[in-house]
Design an enzyme around this catalytic site. Sequence first.
Site, mmCIF file in Angstrom:
data_model
loop_
_atom_site.group_PDB
_atom_site.id
_atom_site.type_symbol
_atom_site.label_atom_id
_atom_site.label_comp_id
_atom_site.label_asym_id
_atom_site.label_seq_id
_atom_site.Cartn_x
_atom_site.Cartn_y
_atom_site.Cartn_z
ATOM 1 N N LYS A 13 68.188 79.463 39.482
ATOM 2 C CA LYS A 13 67.193 79.937 38.823
ATOM 3 C C LYS A 13 67.222 80.406 37.617
ATOM 4 O O LYS A 13 68.247 81.510 37.312
ATOM 5 C CB LYS A 13 66.117 80.764 39.771
ATOM 6 C CG LYS A 13 65.543 79.937 41.014
ATOM 7 C CD LYS A 13 64.658 81.087 41.627
ATOM 8 C CE LYS A 13 64.068 80.655 42.935
ATOM 9 N NZ LYS A 13 62.972 79.499 42.922
ATOM 10 N N ARG A 51 62.432 75.288 53.350
ATOM 11 C CA ARG A 51 62.111 74.102 54.165
ATOM 12 C C ARG A 51 63.150 74.086 55.003
ATOM 13 O O ARG A 51 63.256 73.631 56.356
ATOM 14 C CB ARG A 51 61.966 72.985 53.636
ATOM 15 C CG ARG A 51 62.828 72.261 52.713
ATOM 16 C CD ARG A 51 62.495 71.344 51.641
ATOM 17 N NE ARG A 51 61.657 71.856 50.783
ATOM 18 C CZ ARG A 51 61.025 71.367 49.634
ATOM 19 N NH1 ARG A 51 61.111 70.075 49.691
ATOM 20 N NH2 ARG A 51 60.511 72.150 48.863
#
Length: 459
Positions: free
Chosen positions: A239, A313
């Site tokens: 990120k 996820r």
Amino acid sequence: MPLEFAPEGAAALPLHVIEQDALEDWLSGQSATVATWVQAAGFTGGLGQSLLVPDGNGAPEMALAGYGTEAARKRGRFHLAAQAASLPEGVYRLEGLAPERAAEEALGWLFAGYAFDRYKDQKPAKATLVAPVGVDAARLEAIAAGEALTRDLINTPTSDMGPIELEAACADLAKAQGAEIEVIRGEALLDENFPMIHTVGRAADQAPRLIDMRWGDTGPNLTLVGKGVCFDTGGLNLKPGSSMGLMKKDMGGAATVLGLARMIMALKLPVRLRVLIPAVENSVSGNAFRPGDILTARNGMTVEINNTDAEGRLVLADALSFGAEAEPDLMISMATLTGAARVAVGADIAPYFTDDGVLSGALDAAAHEVADPVWRLPFHEPYEAMIEPGIADLDNAPKGGFAGAITAALFLRRFAGATRYAHFDIYGWNQSAAPGRPKGGVGMGARALLQALPEVLAL
């Protein structure tokens, strides 16, 4: 101030709640001295205003709380929490508040007593409220305590809230509420067939783990699954710094289900509760998982990794598969999962996905009743093709950027099996302070779920 009401029978100063257009009528019933004082002070009944009114000796005789207009109140919630923060320390008793608003405002008052003071002294509200007549004081206190737990966990930086500390927080909660807890750590995750939890967390100094807490021995089976990514660098798809600053809150799903679990256990709801938390850090190291890797999940499905920053996820998939094996009556997952959910509904609403109309109807009604906004988004099945890359069963990060919250939810549903299921894609953070809701970590959707459970599970 503890997050509880003043003892029953405590001496309390009347706090008159006055709507803006009702001030003139209220003043007409007061003495000339009181009316003069109120008018001279410029009190108009505006939302958030407060005023102490002295007696002839200069001691407080009463307090006033402005309740504004209905239109103004629709633009927020927990309005009297502002007065809790502005009034001096003491005990107050609400007068003139409509009964249908009493529970919401009393809970907001309790929330105003929260402050995250682990690293610096803070100044929470110290004005204590006598529980209004007709509200379930013990229930509101349990809700406030559960919310405080959620906020504390999210607000604590990863230096003090990694997987080890998150496990310790779960153990403390289990001990306090009489629950049982089991934890599978490190390489044992591979032995016990939790390959994606292990893969996401293996690059970190603290070993990944699956926390399994159980409570209750009668009633329907309720399983809560919370994303416990204690920090998310993005992995090898690192990120940018601007996106990494709030990643201590990437375990907000775990924090929220733990807060909800505390509420359920404290209120002794007749359910068999299970809480599953995959606790990891998504770090960068020589053994970090890579873009292009194909992983095999617990349920045997293969997943192509097209972005290591779509890791939540993955850990949830193994936990959901594990939870579904026990065939619970209801399974709920909560996660700070996608930026797409924030684009869709902003930071203040908890979007959720379910195929269950009874659950959705109960949730929507409960959210309105307890001022915990949620919004149903669709499991839009035509988008299933977007998460099917061809080279594997599933793609963890479909190209194109469209419908990111929906495709993530569809991904998770593949692992919930035939279980009655709902997924919440929450933010877990207040960007700016509001009455009863300081800037920082916050629970989302938990109170709506708590309110809806009796109808959903026929308790």
